[in-house]
Design an enzyme around this catalytic site. Structure first.
Site, PDB file in Angstrom:
ATOM      1  N   CYS A 151       0.743  -1.067   0.011  1.00 23.97           N
ATOM      2  CA  CYS A 151      -0.155  -0.200  -0.141  1.00 23.97           C
ATOM      3  C   CYS A 151       0.798   1.431  -0.062  1.00 23.97           C
ATOM      4  CB  CYS A 151      -0.746  -0.240   1.051  1.00 23.97           C
ATOM      5  SG  CYS A 151      -2.256   1.197   1.070  1.00 23.97           S
ATOM      6  N   ASP A 306     -10.026  -4.470  -5.572  1.00 21.90           N
ATOM      7  CA  ASP A 306      -9.715  -3.231  -4.440  1.00 21.90           C
ATOM      8  C   ASP A 306      -9.865  -1.830  -4.888  1.00 21.90           C
ATOM      9  OD1 ASP A 306      -7.756  -1.582  -2.883  1.00 21.90           O
ATOM     10  OD2 ASP A 306      -6.046  -2.599  -3.353  1.00 21.90           O
ATOM     11  N   HIS A 335      -8.320  -5.403  -0.893  1.00 27.06           N
ATOM     12  CA  HIS A 335      -7.255  -4.717  -0.420  1.00 27.06           C
ATOM     13  C   HIS A 335      -6.425  -5.492   0.589  1.00 27.06           C
ATOM     14  CE1 HIS A 335      -4.292  -1.384  -0.368  1.00 27.06           C
ATOM     15  NE2 HIS A 335      -4.454  -1.301   0.942  1.00 27.06           N
TER      16      HIS A 335
END
Length: 502
Positions: A151, A306, A335
């Site tokens: 991320c 996601d 995610h």
């Protein structure tokens, strides 16, 4: 006309069943409360080998006698605690890497204080990450190491690889926000300069409070985040494994951390609003973050469902860098599901380990993952990035999946519902990846699109969850399948009812 006596008896029967159910749940409630309060997370043995300000660098105890030559440094986001990568023993990215023979390090950023309000991306990349990389290099006696960034940590890892390419052997970017030119998902809209000024937030709070971010993520799907998950918890109180999974995710969601004010401003403004990284215009500490320097092997790990960092916010990066060894693994999850679902650990992470292994032992031989792609072949800028068989074509029905950095509302995570901790692989694992003969396929009943309300996009989303036939749908659990696909439970219940009537 219905028999009124039968209706009354049915209502009485339902009341008795509800009373019995309540009594049973009341009996187990004290034990479940203790489970929720004391559940363990991040339990893989480790030691702190470096500290700086709030940062701690963890080194995990090896789990195999033989280890690959090049260690892996895991770089997580600033917004949550990193134990999402080590949530529980059987769903731990850290343990999966250790079991594959890697020497694993992880950066725990800690929580910034008011004095850290001026920490910017320059501090995190040129100071903290670089110092940690140097510690790992010294301890392993390597000139360069592997980096796995997740991320926001992936975005920072990409910056680092540009500035210090000689120190990065291989770079894996997992759900990393890299490209925001209109297809970057909900956070790109949230961070739009037309609607949002990050400096107003930091002027109010200094550091951006975790609670501020959590509320924003939760409001993406308020019913699921504030009602549905607690209803599911009540319905599954008797299941101790369910309660443990639920408790781990709730603890992680509740333990968000504040973000240093200046880093937050820079990330929103430079990365989301102005797309400077992808446009090759970003500068840190006065130095150009030049994508032409990213010439090491690069693996993109992206989640099909996601909505926080959709594939379109990651995949184009491979065409903007200099590396001629790039690969994309796209997996049908959300995610958070990439790191915590049992299906991801069974199917996705062995591919990631193969990719690292082939490039971590001083050999140029391709891995089993790269055997299926042209990832080692040079490409021109016009060609499509190579993909593996894990990549799927479409991103599922728009509006039916949700994901966020905190995990709130991420209903598309394979193997575990990140809101409730439900194990959703049980209902689908017997179908996913099963080898079937041509005769078996030909003998299957009508396909899913024969059901009312199931179009091609929905059928693809169901197939991604391992449900490809009407018979499989009839045997599925609505709540689990909704968690796996992000499709509304009511819609799925209707389809299951249709399937069972056939």
């Amino acid at each position: 006309m219905k028999n009124p006596f039968a209706t009354a008896l049915n209502m009485q029967r339902q009341a008795w069943e509800a009373t019995a159910d309540l009594a049973e749940k009341t009996g187990v409630a004290p034990d479940r409360t203790e489970t929720v309060e004391n559940v363990g997370v991040g339990q893989t043995p480790s030691e702190v080998v470096y500290e700086e300000n709030k940062l701690r660098l963890l080194h995990y105890e090896p789990m195999t006698e033989e280890q690959h030559d090049i260690p892996i440094l895991v770089v997580y986001a600033l917004i949550n605690k990193p134990y999402i990568l080590d949530l529980q023993p059987d769903r731990s990215v850290v343990q999966t890497l250790l079991e594959a023979g890697f020497d694993v390090y992880l950066i725990d950023w800690g929580e910034p204080s008011k004095l850290d309000r001026t920490l910017g991306l320059d501090d995190y990349v040129n100071r903290y990450i670089d110092n940690c990389v140097d510690v790992v290099r010294d301890r392993s006696d390597r000139e360069s190491i592997n980096i796995l960034g997740y991320c926001m940590g992936g975005t920072k890892s990409a910056m680092y690889a540009s500035l210090y390419p000689e120190k990065v052997e291989n770079l894996a970017l997992m759900a990393a926000g890299l490209c925001f030119d209109g297809d970057g998902g909900v956070l790109e809209l949230w961070g739009s300069e037309d609607y949002y000024d990050p400096e107003t937030v930091t002027a109010t709070f200094d550091n951006v409070p975790a609670e501020f971010l959590d509320v924003g993520f939760a409001l993406m799907d308020p019913v699921a985040n504030n009602v549905t998950k607690y209803v599911r918890f009540y319905d599954n109180m008797e299941d101790e494994d369910f309660v443990e999974n639920f408790a781990r995710m709730e603890r992680w969601l509740d333990e968000g951390i504040d973000v240093a004010g200046e880093a937050y401003e820079e990330f929103i403004r430079d990365i989301y609003q102005e797309n400077k990284l992808y446009e090759n215009e970003l500068r840190l500490g006065g130095e150009h973050v030049d994508l032409a320097n990213v010439d090491m092997p690069v693996l993109q790990i992206v989640a099909e469902y996601d909505h926080l960092i959709p594939p379109a916010a990651s995949k184009p990066f491979n065409d903007a860098i200099a590396s001629d060894d790039t690969e994309i693994l796209e997996f049908a999850t959300g995610h958070i599901g990439m790191s915590v679902s049992s299906r991801s650990h069974a199917e996705l992470w062995p591919e990631v380990c193969d990719w690292f292994e082939a490039r971590s032992n001083g050999t140029d031989e391709p891995s089993r993952a790269s055997d299926r792609s042209s990832g080692d072949e040079p490409r021109d800028a016009e060609s499509e990035p190579p993909t593996t068989e894990l990549e799927t074509a479409d991103a599922g029905p728009a509006g039916d999946v949700a994901g966020d950095e905190s995990g709130a509302g991420d209903l598309a995570d394979g193997g575990i519902d990140v809101e409730t901790g439900t194990d959703i692989d049980a209902a689908t694992s017997e179908f996913h990846g099963e080898d079937r003969s041509d005769e078996e396929i030909e003998s299957e009943p009508d396909d899913l699109t024969d059901l009312r309300g199931v179009g091609e996009a929905y059928a693809e989303a169901l197939a991604g969850a391992g449900v490809e036939t009407v018979a499989e749908l009839a045997d599925a659990d609505a709540a689990d399948l909704a968690a796996e696909t992000g499709i509304s439970p009511n819609r799925i219940e209707d389809w299951i009812e249709q399937a069972r009537e056939r």
